[in-house]
Design a protein around this motif. Structure first.
Motif, PDB file in Angstrom:
ATOM      1  N   ASN A  62       0.803  -1.230   0.000  1.00 15.79           N
ATOM      2  CA  ASN A  62       0.000   0.000   0.000  1.00 15.79           C
ATOM      3  C   ASN A  62       0.835   1.279   0.000  1.00 15.79           C
ATOM      4  O   ASN A  62       0.284   2.380   0.016  1.00 15.79           O
ATOM      5  CB  ASN A  62      -0.966   0.014   1.191  1.00 15.79           C
ATOM      6  N   LYS A  63       2.189   1.100  -0.045  1.00 13.18           N
ATOM      7  CA  LYS A  63       3.023   2.314  -0.040  1.00 13.18           C
ATOM      8  C   LYS A  63       4.383   2.005  -0.658  1.00 13.18           C
ATOM      9  O   LYS A  63       4.923   0.920  -0.479  1.00 13.18           O
ATOM     10  CB  LYS A  63       3.202   2.831   1.391  1.00 13.18           C
ATOM     11  N   LEU A  64       4.908   2.981  -1.377  1.00 11.44           N
ATOM     12  CA  LEU A  64       6.248   2.877  -1.953  1.00 11.44           C
ATOM     13  C   LEU A  64       6.946   4.220  -1.811  1.00 11.44           C
ATOM     14  O   LEU A  64       6.373   5.270  -2.126  1.00 11.44           O
ATOM     15  CB  LEU A  64       6.178   2.491  -3.434  1.00 11.44           C
ATOM     16  N   GLU A  65       8.181   4.174  -1.348  1.00 10.33           N
ATOM     17  CA  GLU A  65       9.003   5.389  -1.285  1.00 10.33           C
ATOM     18  C   GLU A  65      10.308   5.138  -2.010  1.00 10.33           C
ATOM     19  O   GLU A  65      10.978   4.132  -1.774  1.00 10.33           O
ATOM     20  CB  GLU A  65       9.285   5.793   0.158  1.00 10.33           C
ATOM     21  N   VAL A  66      10.674   6.036  -2.905  1.00  8.54           N
ATOM     22  CA  VAL A  66      11.924   5.934  -3.661  1.00  8.54           C
ATOM     23  C   VAL A  66      12.808   7.123  -3.296  1.00  8.54           C
ATOM     24  O   VAL A  66      12.380   8.280  -3.383  1.00  8.54           O
ATOM     25  CB  VAL A  66      11.661   5.919  -5.175  1.00  8.54           C
ATOM     26  N   ASN A  75      17.589  18.321 -10.959  1.00  7.25           N
ATOM     27  CA  ASN A  75      17.067  19.681 -10.773  1.00  7.25           C
ATOM     28  C   ASN A  75      15.612  19.805 -11.221  1.00  7.25           C
ATOM     29  O   ASN A  75      15.014  20.873 -11.113  1.00  7.25           O
ATOM     30  CB  ASN A  75      17.943  20.704 -11.499  1.00  7.25           C
ATOM     31  N   ALA A  76      15.054  18.701 -11.720  1.00  9.63           N
ATOM     32  CA  ALA A  76      13.641  18.698 -12.112  1.00  9.63           C
ATOM     33  C   ALA A  76      13.077  17.291 -11.925  1.00  9.63           C
ATOM     34  O   ALA A  76      13.675  16.318 -12.385  1.00  9.63           O
ATOM     35  CB  ALA A  76      13.483  19.133 -13.560  1.00  9.63           C
ATOM     36  N   VAL A  77      11.949  17.207 -11.233  1.00  9.30           N
ATOM     37  CA  VAL A  77      11.295  15.919 -10.990  1.00  9.30           C
ATOM     38  C   VAL A  77       9.784  16.109 -11.110  1.00  9.30           C
ATOM     39  O   VAL A  77       9.224  17.044 -10.541  1.00  9.30           O
ATOM     40  CB  VAL A  77      11.621  15.364  -9.581  1.00  9.30           C
ATOM     41  N   SER A  78       9.137  15.236 -11.866  1.00 11.66           N
ATOM     42  CA  SER A  78       7.683  15.251 -11.957  1.00 11.66           C
ATOM     43  C   SER A  78       7.166  13.822 -11.930  1.00 11.66           C
ATOM     44  O   SER A  78       7.892  12.876 -12.270  1.00 11.66           O
ATOM     45  CB  SER A  78       7.208  15.971 -13.228  1.00 11.66           C
ATOM     46  N   VAL A  79       5.909  13.654 -11.511  1.00 11.97           N
ATOM     47  CA  VAL A  79       5.346  12.326 -11.280  1.00 11.97           C
ATOM     48  C   VAL A  79       4.192  12.050 -12.235  1.00 11.97           C
ATOM     49  O   VAL A  79       3.350  12.916 -12.479  1.00 11.97           O
ATOM     50  CB  VAL A  79       4.837  12.201  -9.826  1.00 11.97           C
ATOM     51  N   LYS A  80       4.163  10.832 -12.768  1.00 10.71           N
ATOM     52  CA  LYS A  80       3.036  10.406 -13.598  1.00 10.71           C
ATOM     53  C   LYS A  80       1.940   9.874 -12.678  1.00 10.71           C
ATOM     54  O   LYS A  80       2.187   8.996 -11.838  1.00 10.71           O
ATOM     55  CB  LYS A  80       3.472   9.310 -14.573  1.00 10.71           C
ATOM     56  N   PRO A  81       0.714  10.370 -12.822  1.00 10.66           N
ATOM     57  CA  PRO A  81      -0.376   9.917 -11.945  1.00 10.66           C
ATOM     58  C   PRO A  81      -0.657   8.420 -12.104  1.00 10.66           C
ATOM     59  O   PRO A  81      -0.558   7.871 -13.198  1.00 10.66           O
ATOM     60  CB  PRO A  81      -1.570  10.750 -12.416  1.00 10.66           C
ATOM     61  N   VAL A  82      -0.991   7.783 -10.985  1.00 13.29           N
ATOM     62  CA  VAL A  82      -1.399   6.377 -10.982  1.00 13.29           C
ATOM     63  C   VAL A  82      -2.762   6.307 -10.310  1.00 13.29           C
ATOM     64  O   VAL A  82      -2.945   6.806  -9.199  1.00 13.29           O
ATOM     65  CB  VAL A  82      -0.384   5.503 -10.211  1.00 13.29           C
ATOM     66  N   GLY A  84      -5.730   5.630  -8.124  1.00 10.89           N
ATOM     67  CA  GLY A  84      -5.867   5.077  -6.784  1.00 10.89           C
ATOM     68  C   GLY A  84      -4.673   5.308  -5.877  1.00 10.89           C
ATOM     69  O   GLY A  84      -4.680   4.876  -4.723  1.00 10.89           O
ATOM     70  N   TRP A  85      -3.658   6.011  -6.392  1.00 13.95           N
ATOM     71  CA  TRP A  85      -2.468   6.285  -5.604  1.00 13.95           C
ATOM     72  C   TRP A  85      -2.207   7.791  -5.562  1.00 13.95           C
ATOM     73  O   TRP A  85      -2.301   8.460  -6.583  1.00 13.95           O
ATOM     74  CB  TRP A  85      -1.242   5.597  -6.200  1.00 13.95           C
ATOM     75  N   THR A  86      -1.879   8.288  -4.387  1.00 14.79           N
ATOM     76  CA  THR A  86      -1.475   9.687  -4.267  1.00 14.79           C
ATOM     77  C   THR A  86       0.050   9.737  -4.209  1.00 14.79           C
ATOM     78  O   THR A  86       0.697   8.804  -3.722  1.00 14.79           O
ATOM     79  CB  THR A  86      -2.038  10.330  -2.994  1.00 14.79           C
ATOM     80  N   SER A  87       0.618  10.815  -4.725  1.00 14.51           N
ATOM     81  CA  SER A  87       2.078  10.947  -4.732  1.00 14.51           C
ATOM     82  C   SER A  87       2.511  12.212  -4.012  1.00 14.51           C
ATOM     83  O   SER A  87       1.772  13.205  -3.962  1.00 14.51           O
ATOM     84  CB  SER A  87       2.602  10.965  -6.173  1.00 14.51           C
ATOM     85  N   GLN A  88       3.712  12.177  -3.475  1.00 12.14           N
ATOM     86  CA  GLN A  88       4.276  13.325  -2.762  1.00 12.14           C
ATOM     87  C   GLN A  88       5.754  13.450  -3.093  1.00 12.14           C
ATOM     88  O   GLN A  88       6.495  12.474  -3.031  1.00 12.14           O
ATOM     89  CB  GLN A  88       4.098  13.156  -1.247  1.00 12.14           C
ATOM     90  N   VAL A 112      10.373  10.369  -3.453  1.00 13.62           N
ATOM     91  CA  VAL A 112       8.998  10.380  -3.968  1.00 13.62           C
ATOM     92  C   VAL A 112       8.243   9.289  -3.226  1.00 13.62           C
ATOM     93  O   VAL A 112       8.725   8.156  -3.100  1.00 13.62           O
ATOM     94  CB  VAL A 112       8.949  10.105  -5.480  1.00 13.62           C
ATOM     95  N   VAL A 113       7.042   9.636  -2.722  1.00 15.80           N
ATOM     96  CA  VAL A 113       6.251   8.686  -1.939  1.00 15.80           C
ATOM     97  C   VAL A 113       4.889   8.487  -2.606  1.00 15.80           C
ATOM     98  O   VAL A 113       4.194   9.451  -2.928  1.00 15.80           O
ATOM     99  CB  VAL A 113       6.044   9.193  -0.493  1.00 15.80           C
ATOM    100  N   TRP A 114       4.537   7.214  -2.841  1.00 20.71           N
ATOM    101  CA  TRP A 114       3.221   6.873  -3.373  1.00 20.71           C
ATOM    102  C   TRP A 114       2.445   6.106  -2.293  1.00 20.71           C
ATOM    103  O   TRP A 114       2.979   5.176  -1.675  1.00 20.71           O
ATOM    104  CB  TRP A 114       3.334   5.970  -4.592  1.00 20.71           C
ATOM    105  N   THR A 115       1.184   6.490  -2.091  1.00 19.92           N
ATOM    106  CA  THR A 115       0.332   5.827  -1.103  1.00 19.92           C
ATOM    107  C   THR A 115      -0.986   5.433  -1.748  1.00 19.92           C
ATOM    108  O   THR A 115      -1.614   6.255  -2.444  1.00 19.92           O
ATOM    109  CB  THR A 115       0.072   6.743   0.105  1.00 19.92           C
ATOM    110  N   SER A 116      -1.415   4.200  -1.530  1.00 21.00           N
ATOM    111  CA  SER A 116      -2.602   3.669  -2.195  1.00 21.00           C
ATOM    112  C   SER A 116      -3.868   3.824  -1.349  1.00 21.00           C
ATOM    113  O   SER A 116      -3.798   3.836  -0.108  1.00 21.00           O
ATOM    114  CB  SER A 116      -2.387   2.185  -2.510  1.00 21.00           C
TER     115      SER A 116
END
Length: 248
Positions: A62-66, A75-82, A84-88, A112-116
């Motif tokens: 239910n959670k992943l942190e990288v 110097n630049a980071v962006s997240v692709k939406p998944v 049912g999962w929120t990202s931080q 980067v943290v993803w939580t389901s």
């Protein structure tokens, strides 16, 4: 080689590999957490895709942190939406200032943290992929290590952070990593240099061939002349022998 072409080629290779694994019955759940960059060329940006299998027979993920590097920060980071999962994105002060693309960086995204939600947790015999876009990649030949922490619904935490050493058995929980390659500009320059190198052509041998032909022609002419003189001498001799002798 253009970035788009490199990414298309690597995507095709990844698809072929996945098809091969399925053909041999290898399930995603038996693999480790790993990362696949679509273009690891130094000095550019890339999409990093993390494949996360559920390896628990009773719990769900239910959670992943990288964790992202701090010695060669992006110097630049962006997240692709998944779904049912929120990202931080977690931004932190770096241990020491780092120069990236001519700019001194003191803060960067360090994890980067993803939580389901309850409906989209990763169950048994399932896996999920998580993608981020990052840049700028460090110099060619740099190993970019991205430790991951996987959390299960029963409270179990698995850290994928062990270093893989060449020549030694793979650890139980290797950290996802990849190695940067030569920049696209360097690759194109190398290709152009190789293309511009003059190659031997038939025309280069033409003068020698012409000289050989000329020498051969002269030699043949001298042989012809000598043969003619010999023939003439033989004719004169024969004529002399056939003439009647003068009577006294």
């Amino acid at each position: 080689m253009k970035t788009s072409f490199r990414r298309t080629l690597k995507t095709a290779c990844a698809a072929t590999m996945a098809a091969g694994l399925l053909a041999f019955g290898v399930s995603a759940a038996s693999a480790h957490v790993h990362v696949d960059p679509d273009d690891p060329a130094a000095g550019g940006s890339t999409h990093l895709t993390f494949s996360v299998p559920n390896e628990s027979p009773t719990a769900k993920t239910n959670k992943l942190e990288v964790s992202l590097p701090t010695d060669t920060p992006f110097n630049a980071v962006s997240v692709k939406p998944v779904e049912g999962w929120t990202s931080q994105l977690v931004t932190s002060t770096l241990p020491k200032p780092v120069t990236v693309a001519g700019t001194t960086v003191t803060k960067a995204v360090t994890s980067v943290v993803w939580t389901s939600d309850a409906a989209h947790q990763i169950g048994q015999n399932e896996y999920q992929t998580f993608s981020i876009s990052v840049g700028i990649l460090p110099d060619a030949g740099t190993t970019v290590t991205l430790p991951a922490t996987q959390t299960y619904t029963d409270g179990t935490v698995v850290k994928w952070d062990e270093k893989t050493v060449e020549g030694q058995p793979e650890p139980a929980h290797p950290a996802p990593s990849f190695v940067t390659t030569a920049s696209d500009d360097a690759a194109m320059a190398s290709t152009s240099s190789a293309s511009a190198t003059p190659a031997a052509t038939p025309a280069a041998a033409a003068p020698a061939a012409a000289k050989a032909s000329g020498d051969g022609g002269s030699t043949a002419g001298w042989y012809g002349l000598a043969a003619g003189l010999i023939g003439l001498a033989a004719g004169v001799t024969a004529l002399a022998r056939t003439r009647p002798a003068k009577s006294n």
